[in-house]
Design a protein around this motif. Sequence first.
Motif, PDB file in Angstrom:
ATOM      1  N   ARG A   1       9.175 -12.948   4.281  1.00  0.00           N
ATOM      2  CA  ARG A   1       7.724 -12.720   4.320  1.00  0.00           C
ATOM      3  C   ARG A   1       7.254 -11.805   3.178  1.00  0.00           C
ATOM      4  N   LEU A   2       8.014 -11.800   2.110  1.00  0.00           N
ATOM      5  CA  LEU A   2       7.638 -11.009   0.939  1.00  0.00           C
ATOM      6  C   LEU A   2       6.564 -11.760   0.162  1.00  0.00           C
ATOM      7  N   THR A   3       5.370 -11.206   0.084  1.00  0.00           N
ATOM      8  CA  THR A   3       4.239 -11.903  -0.546  1.00  0.00           C
ATOM      9  C   THR A   3       4.214 -11.698  -2.057  1.00  0.00           C
ATOM     10  N   GLU A   4       3.342 -12.464  -2.707  1.00  0.00           N
ATOM     11  CA  GLU A   4       3.181 -12.354  -4.152  1.00  0.00           C
ATOM     12  C   GLU A   4       2.674 -10.971  -4.554  1.00  0.00           C
ATOM     13  N   ASP A   5       1.731 -10.417  -3.801  1.00  0.00           N
ATOM     14  CA  ASP A   5       1.215  -9.083  -4.127  1.00  0.00           C
ATOM     15  C   ASP A   5       2.322  -8.030  -4.039  1.00  0.00           C
ATOM     16  N   ALA A   6       3.182  -8.148  -3.044  1.00  0.00           N
ATOM     17  CA  ALA A   6       4.279  -7.196  -2.903  1.00  0.00           C
ATOM     18  C   ALA A   6       5.256  -7.327  -4.067  1.00  0.00           C
ATOM     19  N   LYS A   7       5.540  -8.546  -4.475  1.00  0.00           N
ATOM     20  CA  LYS A   7       6.438  -8.755  -5.619  1.00  0.00           C
ATOM     21  C   LYS A   7       5.846  -8.155  -6.889  1.00  0.00           C
ATOM     22  N   LYS A   8       4.540  -8.324  -7.075  1.00  0.00           N
ATOM     23  CA  LYS A   8       3.895  -7.757  -8.265  1.00  0.00           C
ATOM     24  C   LYS A   8       3.944  -6.230  -8.254  1.00  0.00           C
ATOM     25  N   ALA A   9       3.775  -5.615  -7.066  1.00  0.00           N
ATOM     26  CA  ALA A   9       3.821  -4.156  -6.974  1.00  0.00           C
ATOM     27  C   ALA A   9       5.201  -3.629  -7.326  1.00  0.00           C
ATOM     28  N   ILE A  10       6.239  -4.364  -6.933  1.00  0.00           N
ATOM     29  CA  ILE A  10       7.608  -3.938  -7.239  1.00  0.00           C
ATOM     30  C   ILE A  10       7.944  -4.242  -8.696  1.00  0.00           C
ATOM     31  N   GLU A  11       7.447  -5.357  -9.207  1.00  0.00           N
ATOM     32  CA  GLU A  11       7.641  -5.669 -10.632  1.00  0.00           C
ATOM     33  C   GLU A  11       6.995  -4.611 -11.516  1.00  0.00           C
ATOM     34  N   ALA A  12       5.841  -4.102 -11.088  1.00  0.00           N
ATOM     35  CA  ALA A  12       5.146  -3.082 -11.882  1.00  0.00           C
ATOM     36  C   ALA A  12       5.978  -1.817 -12.019  1.00  0.00           C
TER      37      ALA A  12
ATOM     38  N   ARG B   1      11.990 -11.289  -7.830  1.00  0.00           N
ATOM     39  CA  ARG B   1      11.669 -12.704  -7.661  1.00  0.00           C
ATOM     40  C   ARG B   1      12.923 -13.559  -7.462  1.00  0.00           C
ATOM     41  N   ASN B   2      14.077 -12.956  -7.612  1.00  0.00           N
ATOM     42  CA  ASN B   2      15.336 -13.676  -7.372  1.00  0.00           C
ATOM     43  C   ASN B   2      15.870 -13.462  -5.957  1.00  0.00           C
ATOM     44  N   MET B   3      15.166 -12.663  -5.182  1.00  0.00           N
ATOM     45  CA  MET B   3      15.618 -12.393  -3.817  1.00  0.00           C
ATOM     46  C   MET B   3      15.572 -13.664  -2.981  1.00  0.00           C
ATOM     47  N   ARG B   4      16.653 -13.891  -2.220  1.00  0.00           N
ATOM     48  CA  ARG B   4      16.711 -15.019  -1.309  1.00  0.00           C
ATOM     49  C   ARG B   4      16.977 -14.503   0.108  1.00  0.00           C
ATOM     50  N   PHE B   5      17.045 -15.415   1.036  1.00  0.00           N
ATOM     51  CA  PHE B   5      17.293 -15.030   2.421  1.00  0.00           C
ATOM     52  C   PHE B   5      18.598 -14.242   2.515  1.00  0.00           C
ATOM     53  N   ARG B   6      18.493 -13.028   3.047  1.00  0.00           N
ATOM     54  CA  ARG B   6      19.628 -12.123   3.252  1.00  0.00           C
ATOM     55  C   ARG B   6      20.333 -11.710   1.963  1.00  0.00           C
TER      56      ARG B   6
ATOM     57  N   ARG C   1       0.829  -1.212   0.000  1.00  0.00           N
ATOM     58  CA  ARG C   1       0.000   0.000   0.000  1.00  0.00           C
ATOM     59  C   ARG C   1       0.860   1.256   0.000  1.00  0.00           C
ATOM     60  N   PHE C   2       2.002   1.219   0.678  1.00  0.00           N
ATOM     61  CA  PHE C   2       2.915   2.368   0.695  1.00  0.00           C
ATOM     62  C   PHE C   2       3.448   2.640  -0.706  1.00  0.00           C
ATOM     63  N   ILE C   3       3.841   1.585  -1.408  1.00  0.00           N
ATOM     64  CA  ILE C   3       4.344   1.735  -2.781  1.00  0.00           C
ATOM     65  C   ILE C   3       3.247   2.287  -3.693  1.00  0.00           C
ATOM     66  N   GLN C   4       2.054   1.748  -3.577  1.00  0.00           N
ATOM     67  CA  GLN C   4       0.954   2.180  -4.440  1.00  0.00           C
ATOM     68  C   GLN C   4       0.468   3.590  -4.118  1.00  0.00           C
ATOM     69  N   SER C   5       0.778   4.075  -2.911  1.00  0.00           N
ATOM     70  CA  SER C   5       0.358   5.430  -2.530  1.00  0.00           C
ATOM     71  C   SER C   5       1.245   6.516  -3.121  1.00  0.00           C
ATOM     72  N   ALA C   6       2.378   6.133  -3.691  1.00  0.00           N
ATOM     73  CA  ALA C   6       3.286   7.130  -4.274  1.00  0.00           C
ATOM     74  C   ALA C   6       2.589   7.828  -5.439  1.00  0.00           C
ATOM     75  N   PRO C   7       2.586   9.155  -5.469  1.00  0.00           N
ATOM     76  CA  PRO C   7       1.909   9.869  -6.554  1.00  0.00           C
ATOM     77  C   PRO C   7       2.692   9.786  -7.859  1.00  0.00           C
ATOM     78  N   PRO C   8       2.038  10.075  -8.976  1.00  0.00           N
ATOM     79  CA  PRO C   8       2.767  10.127 -10.253  1.00  0.00           C
ATOM     80  C   PRO C   8       3.934  11.120 -10.174  1.00  0.00           C
ATOM     81  N   LYS C   9       4.922  10.894 -11.011  1.00  0.00           N
ATOM     82  CA  LYS C   9       6.149  11.686 -11.032  1.00  0.00           C
ATOM     83  C   LYS C   9       6.901  11.544  -9.700  1.00  0.00           C
ATOM     84  N   SER C  10       6.945  10.277  -9.209  1.00  0.00           N
ATOM     85  CA  SER C  10       7.688   9.983  -7.983  1.00  0.00           C
ATOM     86  C   SER C  10       8.863   9.061  -8.286  1.00  0.00           C
TER      87      SER C  10
END
Length: 237
Positions: A164-175, A182-187, A142-151
Motif C-alpha cells: 500500500r505504498l503510494t506514489e506520494d510516499a515514494k516521492k517523499a522518500i526519493e526526495a 521504487r524497487n521495493m516488492r512484496f516482503r 506527513r510524518f517524513i515531511q514533518s522532520a525538521p531541518p538537520k534531522s
Amino acid sequence: MGSSPGFFGAFKAGLLVFASLCAWYGGYLLAELIPDTSLSSAVYNIRSIGKKPVLKAPAPKRQKCDHWTACPPDTYAYRLLSGGGRNNFAKVCFEDELLIGQKTGGASRGINIAIVNYVTGKVIATQCFDMYEGDNSGPMTRFIQSAPPKSLLLMVTHDDGSTRLTEDAKKAIEALGSKEIRNMRFRSSWVFLAAKGFELPAGIQREKINHSNDKKNRYSGWPAEIQIEGCLPREPS
C-alpha cells in the motif's frame, strides 16, 4: 667350631630391623626439613607434566550498538536492521539507544521510522506504518515531511513495506535520496539512512535492499534480514 645356623638367622633379622629403623628415621628427618607446601607443589608439578596450559582470553568489550569496534569519540554509532522472517522484528539503534525494536514495543509490520536530531543526537520521534493493511501511506508521508531541518531519518522494514505504498510516499522518500524505494516488492527487506537539510559525508552507506524469497532459506520464503551500520561524524560545533 662352625657357627650355628640359628646365629646367622638372628644376625640377618637384626640387620633387617636396623635397616628399617634407619629408613624410617631418614624419612622422618626429610619430612621435618621440607615444608608441606613444597611437597604439595612437587606433587602438583609431577601431575601437571604433559598437560597443556589453558589460556583464557578476556571477554571482548561491548561497543555501542553492538559494533565490533568502537566508533571515534566525535561520531555517532548507528545500526539499522530490517526484520527477518515472521518473528524477528526490525531494529534501529543510535548511540547505543534502541529506538525501534521488539523490546521497546515500537516495531511492527511495514515501514518503521526514527527521526533523530543530527546536532544533539537525541531522538525526536519514532513511528511504524503498516503497508499491508490500512491507508497508512498518507500519515507516513506527513510524518517524513514533518522532520525538521538537520534531522536524520532511519527507516527499516519488517514483513511487507510495499503493498500500500503510494506514489506520494515514494516521492517523499526519493526526495531524501533513496535509490531503491521504487524497487521495493512484496516482503522486500529494506534499510535506509537519510538526512534532511544537509548532506551525509561521502562513503557512508545509505541504503540496502534484498528481494530474496527463496523457499529454501532459513525463513521459508521470507527474506532474510539486512543491515547497515557505521560511525557518522557529529555536527561541527
